[in-house]
Design an enzyme around this catalytic site. Sequence first.
Site, short mmCIF file in Angstrom:
data_model
loop_
_atom_site.label_atom_id
_atom_site.label_comp_id
_atom_site.label_asym_id
_atom_site.label_seq_id
_atom_site.Cartn_x
_atom_site.Cartn_y
_atom_site.Cartn_z
N ASP A 1 0.85 -1.17 0.00
CA ASP A 1 0.00 0.00 0.00
C ASP A 1 0.90 1.23 0.00
O ASP A 1 2.02 1.19 0.52
CB ASP A 1 -0.89 -0.03 1.25
CG ASP A 1 -1.93 1.07 1.25
OD1 ASP A 1 -2.48 1.34 0.17
OD2 ASP A 1 -2.20 1.63 2.32
N ASP B 1 -2.41 -1.13 5.90
CA ASP B 1 -2.74 -0.62 7.22
C ASP B 1 -4.23 -0.36 7.41
O ASP B 1 -4.66 -0.09 8.52
CB ASP B 1 -1.97 0.68 7.51
CG ASP B 1 -2.25 1.77 6.48
OD1 ASP B 1 -3.04 1.50 5.54
OD2 ASP B 1 -1.67 2.86 6.59
N ASP C 1 -7.41 -3.23 3.22
CA ASP C 1 -6.31 -4.14 2.90
C ASP C 1 -6.54 -5.56 3.45
O ASP C 1 -5.85 -6.49 3.05
CB ASP C 1 -4.99 -3.62 3.49
CG ASP C 1 -4.60 -2.28 2.90
OD1 ASP C 1 -4.72 -2.13 1.68
OD2 ASP C 1 -4.17 -1.41 3.67
N ASP D 1 22.77 -35.82 17.77
CA ASP D 1 22.58 -35.06 16.53
C ASP D 1 21.67 -33.86 16.77
O ASP D 1 21.82 -32.82 16.12
CB ASP D 1 21.98 -35.97 15.46
CG ASP D 1 21.99 -35.32 14.10
OD1 ASP D 1 23.03 -34.75 13.72
OD2 ASP D 1 20.96 -35.34 13.40
#
Length: 897
Positions: free
Chosen positions: A326, A635, A639, A736
């Site tokens: 944006d 924001d 969106d 390991d």
Amino acid sequence: MKWFQKTPDEVLQQLDSHREEGLSPEHITERQQTFGSNSLTQAESISPFRLFLKQLKNPLLVVLAFGALLSFYTGHTVDAMAITIIILINALITFFQELKAQKSIDALKDMAAPKCMVRRERKWQEISAAELVPGDLIKLQTGDIVPADGRLIEVTRLEVDEAPLTGESDLIHKKTEALNEADPTLGDQVNMVFMSTSVNHGHGLAVVTATGMKTEVGKIASLMQSTDNRLTPLQNRIAKLSHTLIWAALFIVAVIVGIGLLKGLDPIGMVNTSISLAVAAIPEGLPTVVTIVLTLGAKQMMRNKALAKQLASVETLGSTSVICSDKTGTLTQNKMQTVSVWAAGEYYRISGQGYEPTGDYTDIHGRTRTPKHHFHLNRMLEMSALCNDTTLLEEDGHYRIQGVPTEGAILVAAAKAGIDKEALMATHQRVVSHPFDPKRKMMSVIVRDADGNHTLIVKGAPDVILKHSEVIEYADQRRDIVSNPNLIDDVIHEFGTQALRTLAVAYRPLRPDEIEQPLEELENRLIITGIHGIIDPPRPEATQAVKECHSAGIRVVMITGDHAITAKAIARQMDIIDSDDELVMTGAELNQISDEELQRLAPKTSVFARVTPEHKLRIVKALQSNGEVVAMTGDGVNDSPALRKADIGIAMGITGTGVAKESADLILLDDNFATIVHAVQEGRRIYDNIRKFIRQGLTANVSEVSAILFSFLIMIGEPLLTLAPLMILWINLVSDGMPSLALGVDEAEGDVMQRKPRAGNESFFADNLGTRIVIRGLIMGGLTFAMFMYALNLNLSLEYAQTLAFMTLIFGQLVHVFDARTFTTLYHRNPFSNHLLLWAVFGSACVSLLMVYTPFGNLALGTTPLEPQHLLMTLFIAALPTFILSGLKEIFHMKWL
């Protein structure tokens, strides 16, 4: 229904409402039954128990559960219990990480206005916003949250902030006239108001046209509910790896049973042995290490101001090939700023950031100028401060404005010149004020100076100011507009090429008898003195971050609700596009093309302007259809659907709405686009380290399985197990697992940000990693079996031979881990740069030796103490494969080795 095309009277008539009476009680009851509550419905939330069960569907945990069941069946109770504990630990970690997530609709619901003023039965009354129905007449005032979508029927200087919904950075000046456009975007529907936006200035009346889920915010909520989160690339790769391990385990079982039957061995014994081998083929520590590595990575991102909400998303940024960003508040500062001024024929550039009143004035030659030494510039800035209703505030060293952003921009420009509005007001009394009106597009004030002189100061749109003016100040002259018709037009065009919004300042000295003139007569015969060039400027650090993204092979795409010209100019400044000829696509153009055409055009388009939430969602889908791993930043409410759909959603932590934050996977705590670059590097480092662990862990598994398989293929008669079952579990989890965990915090290799993004469907075993695992595993397994046979040929006990093989394999893996921490060879990385790895290797060796030289270890694993010379021999022989193979790879540049 396209309410924006209808007149106020037509809207009222069609909704059967009345300007004076509002709705009747009968209409209200009927419509509440028809349209329901003016609230946003919430998707059914998953219960904590179901959320925990969801974690158990992790493919790797399913594989481990299969191994645990086999261990119970074969009587290996300790193995089974250990694996079960591993499963529960991993499930609980991911369960608690996700328990606080997925609250998008709750946050969206909280944005609705709880109360509103509505006209019913000929009187205004305050009711709950949830009770509104279409046709209700609502009153809107400064500071109100719009409670529903509505068509405006009366306005008085009404300005609405629609940025969270549309992405439009400017306040929207509202009007009541019907629109002729067939399909304007939300930001262009200036006679409508929308739920969850806020009234910044003025007041008005609107008739409700949509409530609840039918509003524009409700449509976004519906999109969010219907948009499923995709599996992250890491989750997809782990799923594929799990399937590979399952098939490998089944293959091992088939091979062992087949060999046993050919040799005439006991079928039941062969099944038990093959099950032990199948369990050996599964890296039990992989889920735990992956979870811990992701958790440590999330903490590192947090230190770098990036909050990861889900562990699986931590790695995704490392795979990102496209960042859809944006514009407003993300790439730009979301603070309107005067960056250029034209004053009496001279152009000046103004530096500085945001609302902080510090910056320099420079001329067209780049020379710094002091405004107070330039009469026309200084007077134009003083007038800008006097004809201004906005206030600049300072709190703890941080500056903000109280008022209209555009006014704030010119007020800060004056402050950068050392002009303080409050000090000016002490010597210049405001006599009359005529606020800004969208119809006349001007604001004017009459001020009286200390000498008693009156001046009319006007600011507004340059083309409008021009029509009300007679002369233009130009240097020390006054040029009449008739003889210089293009002078102001040239300034407007020059600023327009830079996508600057323009605001002209003009004045007129007044005689005392002119003060009381009608406004239409007063705001005429003006003298134009200057023009401000205003823009929401790019963040400097964001511009640098875009360049770093490009060097990392990541494309940045700007998706904004702002105008195309402004978006294109900002994109050009930030090098998101290379030239003015590059394609910029608008929302209107998106409406005219199919999804297939968008999929074709998306890779060629880096700027999308005037888009809606649906458009953003389509763009993300189009990019994903082309095989891109998409990150979406944002924001606002608008969106949110795209944030959920993207492979990773990134929200702004300071300016972001609650909806955006809850919809995202990653939150930028400093709202800094540059933070994404650090997160990308961290994501790539994490993925590299996971691959390094897989190489280390699977090499051990191949070694264990091959060491036992060799006994079946080579030994005559009934074969003996090279390693006891608990020895295999110890290697996988302890000897390991500890060094492998240290690989998870290894620093990134030097070229990590110069590589191209890996493909979303790329396997863990890409770039010959699978070949290296198999070759090294077979060689280590062969040496382990050789040491086992060496002990048996010396007529030593089975326990001694297994212990010798056990330590050979442990030392082999502890040396191999230094080669596994690089994609080149161990000769290219400083072995002492990872202190945690050194301690892990040392600790792993010590505890493994304790399991050989202590009665507890002998009892637990079935080991027996080794002779010193045999222990030293295992260390020397175990180290040979890594040093020799790495040396061959270094000399002959064999990438597959």
